[in-house]
Design an enzyme around this catalytic site. Structure first.
Site, short mmCIF file in Angstrom:
data_model
loop_
_atom_site.label_atom_id
_atom_site.label_comp_id
_atom_site.label_asym_id
_atom_site.label_seq_id
_atom_site.Cartn_x
_atom_site.Cartn_y
_atom_site.Cartn_z
N TYR A 282 -16.11 -25.29 9.48
CA TYR A 282 -15.32 -25.46 10.71
C TYR A 282 -13.84 -25.67 10.46
O TYR A 282 -13.00 -25.16 11.19
CB TYR A 282 -15.88 -26.64 11.53
CG TYR A 282 -17.20 -26.31 12.16
CD1 TYR A 282 -18.40 -26.51 11.49
CD2 TYR A 282 -17.25 -25.71 13.42
CE1 TYR A 282 -19.61 -26.17 12.04
CE2 TYR A 282 -18.46 -25.36 14.00
CZ TYR A 282 -19.63 -25.59 13.30
OH TYR A 282 -20.83 -25.24 13.86
N GLU A 347 -23.12 -21.36 10.36
CA GLU A 347 -22.34 -21.89 11.49
C GLU A 347 -20.86 -21.71 11.24
O GLU A 347 -20.38 -21.98 10.14
CB GLU A 347 -22.59 -23.40 11.70
CG GLU A 347 -23.91 -23.77 12.31
CD GLU A 347 -24.05 -25.27 12.48
OE1 GLU A 347 -23.04 -25.96 12.73
OE2 GLU A 347 -25.19 -25.76 12.32
C1 GCO Z 1 -22.91 -29.71 13.01
C2 GCO Z 1 -24.12 -29.24 13.64
C3 GCO Z 1 -23.96 -28.60 15.01
C4 GCO Z 1 -22.68 -28.95 15.77
C5 GCO Z 1 -21.61 -27.92 15.49
C6 GCO Z 1 -20.33 -28.22 16.28
O1 GCO Z 1 -22.40 -29.01 12.15
O2 GCO Z 1 -22.53 -30.82 13.34
O3 GCO Z 1 -24.82 -28.33 12.82
O4 GCO Z 1 -25.10 -29.08 15.66
O5 GCO Z 1 -22.93 -28.97 17.15
O6 GCO Z 1 -21.30 -27.94 14.15
O7 GCO Z 1 -19.80 -29.44 15.86
#
Ligand code: GCO
Length: 460
Positions: A282, A347
């Site tokens: 992220y 992700e």
């Molecule tokens: C995380 C989880 C997700 C979150 C996403 C957004 O990485 O915390 O896998 O469930 O919702 O990353 O923060």
């Protein structure tokens, strides 16, 4: 039609979205997150309630993913529904999950199923969960039951989502359940979760030899506030090792690095216990040396001043939008694992309720994935977090990650512009110059270089 100029992805690249049961299904009241909410720990005071109502209506959103020509969709199963009491299995729940997975297959989307995405049944939590090594038995038994039941509709399993974040938020920072601040229990939970993955890997392998089995880690980069400062560099490196390196090394080799190896036993059979590496990425944080911050490993973390950033959330959890970080993480994992397995981005997403940063952010992160692939990193798929707005853990509905907006009161769906763009990328299996010019012309230069820079309209 003339082949569009652009960055093309490998044949059979997986394009899709990622989600989690508790955040999307609604009606989950038998796990520790429901109790955590009831205890008042959701920063906005909201309740997950119906969430995005997937338990009843997931297929409506799966059709939106189909319209984007996604060829994969990641979702998680709710252990607390499947095994509501210890040893009692609810076959109707497995039937419902089977229906969801069959619907995805009918829409030509590969189900990617996470078996543990932060939530556990209350009866497991009451046994002290993953803090007790002996409780791994219950998780592996649950995994066996699920895979034996669903192996004909799923062959791609993620055993545990983000063991590092689960341990740190739940047991060190205390912002997630069980709300502890206990370093030794944090490390014990991390170790046991990693061993739970290993045991689950071999259990699934014995049931479904052809399955793709792995786990995914949350990778976060920490960069020195002053790159030339030996102090800032030291504390940044320590945070990178604590958050990323130690977990990856332990998962890969079964051994924790010093000094944790003094307290944590090696994880038997860990080496080789995965078919791929799952990458959740992220953001990054900056770190400056602070002698008065021993609990922060003498490093004060902050968001780079002037950075383009996510919607912050109620505790400023979401920071810089930093595309190059994804390239750096992919390279780091590939190098530290000596390129032994393919990588999937399980992700990557942005909290952006206005969808005014997301188009460029998606394009620039994908350009960085393409750069890593060009340099030999075997990335096989990209799953965007997330298809529809959902309940963001302790932030509730205050941050919006969906390609599609959801009104939690009315359950209305409003596809964002990013959804149209993501659909065009999936259809093309590429980031074409035309797509970038139409959705984020300001990204033409960063993606295609100076000669392609858009002629900015005079009144820009
Ligand atoms: C995380 C989880 C997700 C979150 C996403 C957004 O990485 O915390 O896998 O469930 O919702 O990353 O923060």
């Amino acid at each position: 039609m003339a082949r569009q100029r652009g960055l093309r992805f490998p044949k059979n690249f997986l394009w899709g979205t990622a989600s989690a049961s508790y955040q999307c299904e609604g009606g989950n009241t038998n796990n520790q997150w429901y109790r955590w909410e009831q205890q008042g720990h959701i920063l906005s005071g909201e309740r997950c309630g119906d969430a995005a109502d997937w338990w009843h209506e997931a297929e409506n959103d799966f059709s939106l993913a189909e319209q984007m020509e996604n060829n994969a969709l990641r979702l998680s199963l709710e252990w607390s529904r499947i095994e509501p009491q210890e040893g009692r299995w609810d076959s109707a729940v497995l039937d419902r999950y089977r229906a969801m997975l069959l619907d995805l297959q009918r829409r030509h989307m590969k189900p990617i199923v996470t078996l543990h995405h932060f939530t556990e049944p209350l009866w497991f939590v009451e046994r002290d969960g993953f803090a007790q090594q002996k409780n791994m038995y219950y998780f592996v038994r649950y995994v066996r039951h699920v895979v034996e039941s669903l192996q004909d509709v799923c062959d791609f399993w993620i055993t545990v989502n983000e063991p590092n974040l689960y341990a740190i938020l739940g047991y060190q920072l205390g912002t997630f359940p069980p709300g502890e601040q206990h370093v030794s229990r944090t490390m014990r939970v991390l170790r046991n979760l990693l061993q739970a993955h290993v045991e689950a890997f071999y259990a699934i392998r014995s049931i479904q030899p052809s399955a793709q089995i792995g786990y995914c880690l949350h990778y976060r980069l920490f960069d020195p506030a002053l790159p030339f400062s030996p102090f800032d560099r030291t504390v940044a490196n320590m945070q990178n090792e604590m958050f990323n390196g130690i977990t990856l090394q332990a998962a890969e080799s079964g051994h924790f690095s010093f000094p944790f190896n003094l307290a944590l036993a090696a994880i038997p059979r860990a080496a080789g216990a995965r078919d791929y590496h799952g990458i959740n990425y992220y953001t990054r944080e900056m770190v400056r040396f602070d002698p008065n911050a021993p609990t922060e490993l003498f490093g004060q973390r902050f968001i780079r001043h002037g950075a383009v950033r996510n919607d912050p959330g109620l505790d400023n959890s979401f920071g810089e939008i930093y595309p190059e970080g994804l390239y750096r993480v992919l390279k780091m994992v590939y190098q530290r694992t000596r390129g032994n397995k393919p990588l999937y981005i399980t992700e990557n997403g942005f909290s952006d309720g206005m969808d005014d940063r997301r188009p460029r952010a998606i394009l620039e992160h994908l350009a960085m994935v393409h750069r890593a692939i060009q340099e030999g990193v075997p990335v096989r798929g990209y799953l965007h977090w997330t298809l529809v707005d959902n309940f963001e853990w302790n932030q509730g509905w205050q941050v919006r990650f969906g390609l599609v907006e959801v009104n939690p009161e009315t359950q209305e769906r409003i596809p964002r512009r990013s959804a149209s763009m993501f659909g065009e990328i999936c259809r093309a299996n590429a980031i074409t110059e035309e797509i970038v010019a139409r959705y984020a012309p300001e990204a033409l230069e960063s993606i295609f270089g100076r000669k392609h820079a858009a002629q900015r309209p005079v009144n820009a």
